[in-house]
Design an enzyme around this catalytic site. Structure first.
Site, PDB file in Angstrom:
ATOM      1  N   LYS A   1      26.005  58.799   2.641  1.00  0.00           N
ATOM      2  CA  LYS A   1      26.045  57.470   3.263  1.00  0.00           C
ATOM      3  C   LYS A   1      27.253  56.645   2.798  1.00  0.00           C
ATOM      4  O   LYS A   1      27.914  56.984   1.809  1.00  0.00           O
ATOM      5  CB  LYS A   1      24.739  56.733   2.947  1.00  0.00           C
ATOM      6  CG  LYS A   1      23.494  57.390   3.572  1.00  0.00           C
ATOM      7  CD  LYS A   1      22.253  56.513   3.390  1.00  0.00           C
ATOM      8  CE  LYS A   1      21.025  57.164   3.991  1.00  0.00           C
ATOM      9  NZ  LYS A   1      19.850  56.260   3.937  1.00  0.00           N
TER      10      LYS A   1
ATOM     11  N   TYR B   1      18.520  56.654  14.381  1.00  0.00           N
ATOM     12  CA  TYR B   1      17.417  55.983  13.686  1.00  0.00           C
ATOM     13  C   TYR B   1      16.401  55.371  14.645  1.00  0.00           C
ATOM     14  O   TYR B   1      15.642  54.470  14.243  1.00  0.00           O
ATOM     15  CB  TYR B   1      17.981  54.907  12.758  1.00  0.00           C
ATOM     16  CG  TYR B   1      18.532  55.465  11.451  1.00  0.00           C
ATOM     17  CD1 TYR B   1      17.706  56.154  10.566  1.00  0.00           C
ATOM     18  CD2 TYR B   1      19.864  55.278  11.093  1.00  0.00           C
ATOM     19  CE1 TYR B   1      18.199  56.647   9.360  1.00  0.00           C
ATOM     20  CE2 TYR B   1      20.363  55.773   9.883  1.00  0.00           C
ATOM     21  CZ  TYR B   1      19.525  56.446   9.029  1.00  0.00           C
ATOM     22  OH  TYR B   1      20.007  56.930   7.834  1.00  0.00           O
TER      23      TYR B   1
ATOM     24  N   PHE C   1      13.820  46.408   8.818  1.00  0.00           N
ATOM     25  CA  PHE C   1      15.135  46.687   8.230  1.00  0.00           C
ATOM     26  C   PHE C   1      16.067  47.430   9.190  1.00  0.00           C
ATOM     27  O   PHE C   1      17.160  47.836   8.803  1.00  0.00           O
ATOM     28  CB  PHE C   1      14.985  47.464   6.923  1.00  0.00           C
ATOM     29  CG  PHE C   1      14.217  48.763   7.045  1.00  0.00           C
ATOM     30  CD1 PHE C   1      14.856  49.919   7.499  1.00  0.00           C
ATOM     31  CD2 PHE C   1      12.877  48.835   6.695  1.00  0.00           C
ATOM     32  CE1 PHE C   1      14.156  51.114   7.604  1.00  0.00           C
ATOM     33  CE2 PHE C   1      12.174  50.033   6.804  1.00  0.00           C
ATOM     34  CZ  PHE C   1      12.820  51.181   7.258  1.00  0.00           C
TER      35      PHE C   1
ATOM     36  N   ARG D   1      15.217  67.483  -0.366  1.00  0.00           N
ATOM     37  CA  ARG D   1      14.473  66.261  -0.697  1.00  0.00           C
ATOM     38  C   ARG D   1      14.233  66.159  -2.208  1.00  0.00           C
ATOM     39  O   ARG D   1      14.295  65.067  -2.784  1.00  0.00           O
ATOM     40  CB  ARG D   1      13.165  66.190   0.092  1.00  0.00           C
ATOM     41  CG  ARG D   1      13.435  65.999   1.583  1.00  0.00           C
ATOM     42  CD  ARG D   1      12.180  65.907   2.397  1.00  0.00           C
ATOM     43  NE  ARG D   1      11.487  64.633   2.215  1.00  0.00           N
ATOM     44  CZ  ARG D   1      11.866  63.486   2.776  1.00  0.00           C
ATOM     45  NH1 ARG D   1      12.949  63.433   3.533  1.00  0.00           N
ATOM     46  NH2 ARG D   1      11.174  62.393   2.576  1.00  0.00           N
TER      47      ARG D   1
ATOM     48  N   THR E   1      13.167  57.693  -2.018  1.00  0.00           N
ATOM     49  CA  THR E   1      13.990  56.786  -1.199  1.00  0.00           C
ATOM     50  C   THR E   1      14.488  55.602  -2.013  1.00  0.00           C
ATOM     51  O   THR E   1      15.657  55.223  -1.930  1.00  0.00           O
ATOM     52  CB  THR E   1      13.161  56.265  -0.004  1.00  0.00           C
ATOM     53  OG1 THR E   1      12.703  57.391   0.752  1.00  0.00           O
ATOM     54  CG2 THR E   1      13.988  55.356   0.888  1.00  0.00           C
TER      55      THR E   1
ATOM     56  N   ARG F   1      19.745  60.202  -5.985  1.00  0.00           N
ATOM     57  CA  ARG F   1      19.516  58.757  -5.860  1.00  0.00           C
ATOM     58  C   ARG F   1      19.376  58.082  -7.218  1.00  0.00           C
ATOM     59  O   ARG F   1      19.827  56.943  -7.404  1.00  0.00           O
ATOM     60  CB  ARG F   1      18.304  58.503  -4.967  1.00  0.00           C
ATOM     61  CG  ARG F   1      18.667  58.745  -3.484  1.00  0.00           C
ATOM     62  CD  ARG F   1      17.453  58.848  -2.646  1.00  0.00           C
ATOM     63  NE  ARG F   1      17.738  58.861  -1.210  1.00  0.00           N
ATOM     64  CZ  ARG F   1      16.899  59.320  -0.296  1.00  0.00           C
ATOM     65  NH1 ARG F   1      15.724  59.810  -0.659  1.00  0.00           N
ATOM     66  NH2 ARG F   1      17.220  59.307   0.980  1.00  0.00           N
TER      67      ARG F   1
ATOM     68  N   ASN G   1      21.243  53.993  -0.402  1.00  0.00           N
ATOM     69  CA  ASN G   1      20.666  55.032  -1.259  1.00  0.00           C
ATOM     70  C   ASN G   1      21.374  56.379  -1.164  1.00  0.00           C
ATOM     71  O   ASN G   1      20.792  57.423  -1.418  1.00  0.00           O
ATOM     72  CB  ASN G   1      19.153  55.152  -1.019  1.00  0.00           C
ATOM     73  CG  ASN G   1      18.821  55.623   0.381  1.00  0.00           C
ATOM     74  OD1 ASN G   1      19.701  55.762   1.221  1.00  0.00           O
ATOM     75  ND2 ASN G   1      17.551  55.890   0.626  1.00  0.00           N
TER      76      ASN G   1
ATOM     77  N   HIS H   1      20.938  60.760   3.084  1.00  0.00           N
ATOM     78  CA  HIS H   1      19.800  60.970   3.991  1.00  0.00           C
ATOM     79  C   HIS H   1      19.516  62.462   4.027  1.00  0.00           C
ATOM     80  O   HIS H   1      20.442  63.267   3.976  1.00  0.00           O
ATOM     81  CB  HIS H   1      20.140  60.499   5.410  1.00  0.00           C
ATOM     82  CG  HIS H   1      19.181  61.022   6.441  1.00  0.00           C
ATOM     83  ND1 HIS H   1      17.999  60.396   6.721  1.00  0.00           N
ATOM     84  CD2 HIS H   1      19.201  62.156   7.206  1.00  0.00           C
ATOM     85  CE1 HIS H   1      17.342  61.107   7.636  1.00  0.00           C
ATOM     86  NE2 HIS H   1      18.049  62.171   7.944  1.00  0.00           N
TER      87      HIS H   1
ATOM     88  N   GLU I   1      18.039  66.608  14.234  1.00  0.00           N
ATOM     89  CA  GLU I   1      19.143  65.867  13.608  1.00  0.00           C
ATOM     90  C   GLU I   1      20.432  66.698  13.580  1.00  0.00           C
ATOM     91  O   GLU I   1      21.524  66.166  13.807  1.00  0.00           O
ATOM     92  CB  GLU I   1      18.720  65.422  12.207  1.00  0.00           C
ATOM     93  CG  GLU I   1      17.583  64.386  12.276  1.00  0.00           C
ATOM     94  CD  GLU I   1      17.061  63.940  10.925  1.00  0.00           C
ATOM     95  OE1 GLU I   1      17.515  64.446   9.875  1.00  0.00           O
ATOM     96  OE2 GLU I   1      16.180  63.050  10.917  1.00  0.00           O
TER      97      GLU I   1
END
Ligand code: CMP
Length: 139
Positions: A10, A50, A58, A86, A92, A103, A113, A116, A127
């Site tokens: 990100k 998204y 948010f 993950r 998250t 993270r 964060n 993704h 995705e």
């Protein structure tokens, strides 16, 4: 089984020159980068990606953040890639992320964060297809 998942490094991470550091943590977790490109998402692209979150409070902030600077989108391959990724990312919210996770080490907040990762095999396929042509993925 060897499977694939979708990852985004990100804007908070690309901005701080952490593309390599984050990728190294993914590789050290047993994932292989089989596709990768740096892109600056359009608003339409981010809103579409998204869409599942469009009614969340948010959503606007999330889209604004994701288009604020370039990101690196990647396809990762490995044994149980979704879970492996993950686990490497951590929770998250970085305040809840375990030691040694991406993270915990790098994220700034629940929004900024750093990464993704797809949450299921079905979403991984959706995705991956959203950002990559089949010929861009070289296993
Ligand atoms: P990601 O896995 O990219 O998918 C949805 C994102 O929404 C999630 O990561 C978080 O970064 C973001 N998010 C979740 N909760 C909040 C929140 N309360 N404020 C801002 N962003 C959030």
């Amino acid at each position: 089984a060897v499977t694939r998942t979708f990852s985004i490094i990100k804007p908070d991470a690309t901005r701080r020159n952490l593309t390599g550091a984050v990728t190294k943590m993914l590789e050290d977790a047993g994932l292989r980068v089989v596709a990768s490109k740096r892109i600056h998402m359009s608003r339409e692209q981010a809103e579409g990606f998204y869409a599942v979150h469009k009614d969340r409070p948010f959503f606007g902030e999330l889209v604004d953040f994701m288009i604020s600077e370039p990101v690196v989108v990647q396809v990762l391959e490995g044994e149980d890639a979704v879970k492996r990724n993950r686990d490497a990312m951590g929770a998250t919210n970085p305040a809840e992320a375990a030691d040694g996770t991406i993270r915990k080490e790098h994220a700034l907040s629940i929004g900024e964060n750093s990464v993704h990762g797809s949450d299921s095999d079905d979403n991984a396929k959706i995705e991956i297809d959203y950002f990559f042509q089949p010929e861009e993925i070289v296993g």
